[in-house]
Design an enzyme around this catalytic site. Structure first.
Site, short mmCIF file in Angstrom:
data_model
loop_
_atom_site.label_atom_id
_atom_site.label_comp_id
_atom_site.label_asym_id
_atom_site.label_seq_id
_atom_site.Cartn_x
_atom_site.Cartn_y
_atom_site.Cartn_z
CG ASP A 22 -1.69 -1.26 1.39
OD1 ASP A 22 -2.25 -1.72 0.39
OD2 ASP A 22 -1.71 -1.80 2.51
CE LYS A 25 1.60 -2.30 -6.33
NZ LYS A 25 0.49 -2.54 -7.27
N GLY A 26 0.41 2.65 -7.42
CA GLY A 26 -0.46 2.90 -8.57
C GLY A 26 -0.01 4.08 -9.41
CG HIS A 51 -4.06 -2.09 -8.80
ND1 HIS A 51 -3.07 -3.05 -8.79
CD2 HIS A 51 -4.91 -2.45 -9.78
CE1 HIS A 51 -3.31 -3.92 -9.73
NE2 HIS A 51 -4.42 -3.59 -10.35
CB THR A 242 1.13 -12.17 1.55
OG1 THR A 242 0.14 -12.77 0.69
CG2 THR A 242 2.35 -11.77 0.73
CB ALA A 353 -7.77 -0.60 -2.36
P1 IMP Z 1 -3.12 -12.76 2.55
O1 IMP Z 1 -2.20 -12.23 1.49
O2 IMP Z 1 -4.58 -12.54 2.23
O3 IMP Z 1 -2.83 -14.19 2.88
O4 IMP Z 1 -2.87 -11.93 3.90
C1 IMP Z 1 -1.67 -12.09 4.66
C2 IMP Z 1 -1.24 -10.76 5.24
O5 IMP Z 1 -0.81 -9.89 4.19
C3 IMP Z 1 -2.35 -10.01 5.97
O6 IMP Z 1 -1.77 -9.32 7.07
C4 IMP Z 1 -2.85 -9.02 4.94
O7 IMP Z 1 -3.44 -7.88 5.53
C5 IMP Z 1 -1.55 -8.67 4.24
N1 IMP Z 1 -1.78 -8.23 2.86
C6 IMP Z 1 -2.10 -8.99 1.79
N2 IMP Z 1 -2.22 -8.26 0.69
C7 IMP Z 1 -1.95 -6.99 1.04
C8 IMP Z 1 -1.87 -5.76 0.31
O8 IMP Z 1 -2.08 -5.69 -0.91
N3 IMP Z 1 -1.54 -4.68 1.04
C9 IMP Z 1 -1.28 -4.73 2.37
N4 IMP Z 1 -1.34 -5.84 3.09
C10 IMP Z 1 -1.67 -6.97 2.43
#
Ligand code: IMP
Length: 476
Positions: A22, A25-26, A51, A242, A353
């Site tokens: 977050d 980047k967009g 995004h 993630t 988002a």
């Molecule tokens: P997952 O990617 O849904 O498995 O989430 C794992 C962790 O990554 C969580 O803490 C989410 O909030 C974080 N997360 C996943 N995608 C994003 C993103 O695009 N921006 C910020 N945090 C993310």
């Protein structure tokens, strides 16, 4: 905007995030997609990202399609790479959305090697990982982790399997044995998924071989990172990550390229604040545990605006308010750090988002940034710098203290990060910077902080973003 200055002799450019995602980047990806790239490719994650893309003058939030798809009519090729996990239902919905807008996607390519997110992945993710309360990961609930788990276990359904019903059924039957609790019925599953297949089929390719051809042809290729280095499965703090390697390395391998093919990698850093969504340690969080708990409780932007009596309107279903509202400014300067954090969140519009969740807000952590530079390389762009205009002061963390000792390590150990006490350098605040055209136009205190940050991280700040518009960008 003189971002073009950066692009001399560049053929492969990556835009990645050096924090928790977050990071704005967009704006950059959009600029490079519209002005420079022949190919825009994503290599990691899935619809956990989010995004905004402007399609026919209208803002659309997409989760899967790369930003390049907005420039399809100019011939820009968009790739969903081999390293991604794809929910074909969401993909079909995003294509429908483009159809509704009368926008084309003739140059879209979907890797036959990408992994398919199945309905049970979503069910497992939502049951196990979504709750941020009580120290949970707080995943996006989109099935990302469970889909990557099947990939690593060498059991996953790949996009190519969708075109061979026998293989698909065989794989699903095997998976039904692995997940007895999910009552997977191969027939139902195949019936669910097959309607999406003709929708995506025209775009499915061996994108890795194509990518190698694009490189040989000297095409200009933009690798669009997702999430951020501190969330990487490889480099983040387990389990609060993630499930993809969203570093430069993972982003490159996720489209079939080596990282050393990348001529320029820009690591984005929010400055002088940062955010994180979901659970996990965040040493510099403003408001500490109180903020962490609050952000895990499911409050929305609307709740926060109402709680603090800030005027807003709803236009086209979207909440609009003035981020420079006097009350928000007062909150940013509050002595109560919990309120201060909410003030910065409102000033910078830090709400997810994808999930709409309030993002946890902290001070820029130079120790973590130094670690990120070690992995993603030295070139950095500072983003959203204008959002802190009007704050009386700001803090940057230049070291951690543990057991009364200085420690400059960002360790991938949640217990360690919970234990350390961040040490801050306090800088005086700055006023409006939106119209600064060159680095020297920036307020002296901000320039000092940027220089200190570069020296500490061994990085090089090449871009400072001073507002959401493309023109509000300083290139050094
Ligand atoms: P997952 O990617 O849904 O498995 O989430 C794992 C962790 O990554 C969580 O803490 C989410 O909030 C974080 N997360 C996943 N995608 C994003 C993103 O695009 N921006 C910020 N945090 C993310």
């Amino acid at each position: 905007m003189s971002l073009d200055k950066l692009l001399d002799n560049i053929r492969i450019l990556a835009v990645v995030c050096n924090q928790f995602g977050d990071s704005g980047k967009g704006k950059f990806v959009d600029y490079f997609s519209s002005n420079w790239a022949n190919v825009v490719a994503r290599g990691t994650g899935g619809n956990n990202a989010g995004h905004t893309i402007i399609v026919n003058g209208r803002e659309k939030v997409f989760h899967l399609l790369p930003v390049g798809v907005a420039y399809d009519s100019s011939g820009v090729i968009s790739i969903l790479g081999n390293g991604m996990v794809l929910d074909v239902k969401v993909l079909a919905e995003e294509l429908d959305e483009l159809d509704n807008e009368g926008a084309t996607y003739n140059h879209l390519r979907i890797s036959e090697d990408a992994t398919v997110i199945m309905p049970w992945h979503i069910a497992i993710d939502q049951a196990k990982n979504q709750s941020q309360k009580d120290g949970g990961i707080g995943s996006t609930g989109r099935g990302i982790g469970p889909a990557y788990a099947d990939k690593v276990a060498r059991k996953a359904v790949k996009i190519r399997d969708l075109f061979n019903t026998d293989t698909l059924v065989k794989k699903v039957l095997k998976l039904s044995e692995i997940y007895p609790d999910q009552n997977i019925n191969a027939k139902d599953l195949v019936e669910y998924i097959l309607p999406f297949v003709p929708r995506i089929k025209p775009f499915v390719r061996d994108t890795v071989t194509e990518m190698h051809q694009f490189v040989r042809e000297g095409k200009k290729i933009l690798l669009e990172g997702a999430q951020g280095l501190l969330l990487s499965i490889e480099h983040g703090v387990d389990p609060y990550v993630t499930s993809s390697d969203c570093s430069l390395n993972g982003t490159a391998s996720g489209v079939g390229l080596p990282a050393n093919a990348v001529d320029l990698s820009i690591g984005l850093i929010k400055f002088p604040f940062m955010t994180r969504v979901g659970g996990g340690p965040f040493p510099t969080e403003i408001g500490g545990l109180r903020s962490e708990k609050h952000c895990g409780e499911g409050f929305t932007k609307k709740d926060e605006l109402e709680r603090f009596g800030i005027k807003y309107e709803i236009q086209d279903g979207k909440i609009k308010y003035n981020p420079k509202d006097e009350k928000i400014l007062q909150m940013m300067n509050s002595q109560d750090t919990f309120i201060k954090g909410i003030g910065i969140r409102l000033a910078a519009g830090e709400y997810g988002a994808t999930t709409g969740r309030p993002r946890r807000v902290g001070c820029t952590d130079a120790v973590a940034a130094r670690y990120a530079v070690g992995i993603n390389g030295p070139i950095m762009a500072l983003t959203k710098v204008d959002c802190m205009s009007g704050a009386d002061s700001f803090n940057i963390c230049y070291d951690y203290q543990i057991d009364a000792q200085r420690d400059l390590r960002f360790k991938r150990d949640a217990a360690y990060l919970r234990k350390i006490t961040p040490q801050y350098q306090i800088y005086g605040g700055y006023g409006k910077i939106n119209s600064a055209g060159i680095f020297k136009d920036l307020p002296a205190r901000l320039m000092d902080a940027i220089r200190d940050f570069e020296i500490f991280t061994s990085g090089k700040v090449v871009v400072v973003s001073t507002g959401p518009e493309k023109e509000q960008t300083i290139v050094r």
